[in-house]
Design a protein around this motif. Structure first.
Motif, PDB file in Angstrom:
ATOM      1  N   ARG A 125     -52.573  34.877  24.688  1.00  0.00           N
ATOM      2  CA  ARG A 125     -51.338  34.200  24.250  1.00  0.00           C
ATOM      3  C   ARG A 125     -51.514  32.695  24.143  1.00  0.00           C
ATOM      4  O   ARG A 125     -50.687  32.008  23.543  1.00  0.00           O
ATOM      5  N   ASP A 158     -58.913  20.147  24.211  1.00  0.00           N
ATOM      6  CA  ASP A 158     -58.497  21.488  24.605  1.00  0.00           C
ATOM      7  C   ASP A 158     -58.518  21.654  26.119  1.00  0.00           C
ATOM      8  O   ASP A 158     -57.660  22.334  26.678  1.00  0.00           O
ATOM      9  N   SER A 168     -54.181  29.461  23.048  1.00  0.00           N
ATOM     10  CA  SER A 168     -55.139  29.289  21.945  1.00  0.00           C
ATOM     11  C   SER A 168     -56.571  29.051  22.405  1.00  0.00           C
ATOM     12  O   SER A 168     -57.488  29.142  21.601  1.00  0.00           O
ATOM     13  N   GLY A 218     -54.666  20.519  26.107  1.00  0.00           N
ATOM     14  CA  GLY A 218     -54.296  21.930  26.147  1.00  0.00           C
ATOM     15  C   GLY A 218     -54.259  22.485  27.555  1.00  0.00           C
ATOM     16  O   GLY A 218     -53.296  23.153  27.942  1.00  0.00           O
ATOM     17  N   GLN A 278     -60.085  29.370  20.278  1.00  0.00           N
ATOM     18  CA  GLN A 278     -60.829  28.172  19.903  1.00  0.00           C
ATOM     19  C   GLN A 278     -62.283  28.273  20.362  1.00  0.00           C
ATOM     20  O   GLN A 278     -63.194  27.829  19.659  1.00  0.00           O
ATOM     21  N   ARG A 337     -46.972  24.718  25.215  1.00  0.00           N
ATOM     22  CA  ARG A 337     -46.647  24.402  23.818  1.00  0.00           C
ATOM     23  C   ARG A 337     -47.894  24.122  22.990  1.00  0.00           C
ATOM     24  O   ARG A 337     -47.792  23.730  21.831  1.00  0.00           O
ATOM     25  N   TRP A 338     -49.070  24.327  23.573  1.00  0.00           N
ATOM     26  CA  TRP A 338     -50.312  23.980  22.891  1.00  0.00           C
ATOM     27  C   TRP A 338     -50.614  24.979  21.788  1.00  0.00           C
ATOM     28  O   TRP A 338     -50.501  26.183  21.974  1.00  0.00           O
ATOM     29  N   LYS A 339     -51.014  24.466  20.631  1.00  0.00           N
ATOM     30  CA  LYS A 339     -51.387  25.311  19.493  1.00  0.00           C
ATOM     31  C   LYS A 339     -52.706  24.843  18.928  1.00  0.00           C
ATOM     32  O   LYS A 339     -53.027  23.677  18.982  1.00  0.00           O
TER      33      LYS A 339
END
Length: 364
Positions: free
Chosen positions: A166, A262, A168, A289, A172, A362-364
């Motif tokens: 869930r 990240d 990223s 992130g 990545q 909220r990291w994408k």
């Protein structure tokens, strides 16, 4: 004068005007022809002049070409804001284009939380803080890197990252598009950084103890002779008078042309509190992130003032600021190998060192 003579004079006047205009036109044409001839003569002389120039030696020719290239391009950008493909790992150079993704908000102080009790009490403040850092706020089912490429025997402690689908980060890493910043003072080992580089992350370790400004070890691991601080050096102080090259993390991101991190891993030996405050005040933390931070509670830390209860309230308020930025604590590691003291007291069943892991939801 007879009428015949007056008529003859009137007929001759227009002839004189035509002659004058014809003379002016001829003079204009002559000037144009002269100018055209001079220009042709100049163009014809240029090749001859170039041919008469003595040939430049090879060194001077290379210098001339380098000078021309410099005049056309003042700064070479090693890394741009857009991501490169997996086959193009790059590092960074000082003077990269500044990132405009971070609009700095003018904040001078964090918002202090209310006291844990009606009156300031070290016992109440300490218990509130220790409970807060020992309680996970969000669950993470996959914190081991054993299932990632190149890490068959890696351990998840104490540097734990969340690899749930869930979030990223795991995607990545598999696409080899993640970036890790590691802040340290040269005393801890680098197995975590090597494992992340083997997994495909672009890893930058900041270590002021190395001899060269930048060292590349492997395809995706770089060492930089920089110490991350909560302030930039005073420009009035000469560089040779500084003990080391220190910069704020936001300044480093601008210099390197990086827009986000990240994973940020930090073990700053009690400087972490002021550095974390700087990341919050300048909104740099919003571009991270996951944050894996070692905190020390055996003494207040650098430039943290006040009595003991005030210090603990300040620590707690900093961590609550992370929560307000949508960070959630998913792992806490109590280091039993370190002295079991809290602000120089053997109390509260506390260790002097904890490693905490947060994920930006909220990291994408």
């Amino acid at each position: 004068m007879s009428p015949w003579r007056c008529a003859a004079a009137q007929e001759r006047r227009p002839g004189k005007g035509c002659a004058l205009r014809l003379c002016l036109l001829s003079a204009t044409l002559l000037l144009c022809l002269l100018q055209l001839g001079l220009r042709r003569s100049w163009d014809a002389d240029q090749p001859a002049k170039e041919a008469r120039k003595p040939p430049l030696p090879p060194g001077a020719r290379r210098a001339e070409k380098a000078s021309e290239a410099t005049s056309r391009r003042q700064v070479t950008y090693v890394r741009s804001g857009r991501r490169r493909g997996p086959a193009e790992p790059t590092c960074c150079l000082q003077g990269a284009p500044p990132s405009d993704a971070r609009k700095k908000t003018i904040r001078w102080h964090i918002n202090l939380q209310p006291w844990a009790s009606p009156t300031a009490s070290l016992n109440n403040e300490a218990r509130r803080l220790l409970k807060y850092i020992s309680t996970a706020q969000i669950s993470c089912d996959h914190m081991s890197m054993n299932n990632l490429p190149g890490n068959p025997n890696s351990s998840r402690r104490p540097w734990s990252i969340c690899l749930d689908g869930r979030f990223s980060l795991v995607h990545q890493i598999k696409r080899k598009q993640c970036r890790l910043y590691s802040l340290g003072l040269g005393s801890d080992n680098n197995q975590f950084e090597i494992s992340m580089a083997n997994s495909g992350c672009e890893v930058h370790r900041f270590d002021p103890s190395i001899k060269l400004a930048h060292i590349q070890k492997g395809q995706r691991l770089w060492y930089h002779r920089l110490s991350i601080d909560w302030r930039d050096p005073n420009p009035m102080i000469a560089a040779h008078k500084l003990h080391t090259n220190t910069k704020k993390l936001g300044t480093v991101l601008n210099d390197f042309g990086h827009h986000k991190i990240d994973i940020l891993k930090a073990d700053m030996e009690s400087a972490e509190w002021k550095i974390l405050e700087n990341l919050i005040l300048e909104d740099v933390v919003e571009h991270i992130g996951q944050l894996v931070l070692e905190i020390h509670v055996h003494w207040p830390g650098f430039e943290v003032s006040g009595n003991d209860s005030t210090v603990v309230r300040y620590w707690y308020s900093l961590l609550k600021e992370l929560e307000l930025k949508d960070f959630r604590l998913f792992h806490s590691y109590k280091d039993l190998s370190k002295p079991q003291v809290f602000l120089k007291r053997e109390a509260f069943n506390a260790s002097s060192c904890y490693t905490l892991s947060w994920v930006n939801t909220r990291w994408k």
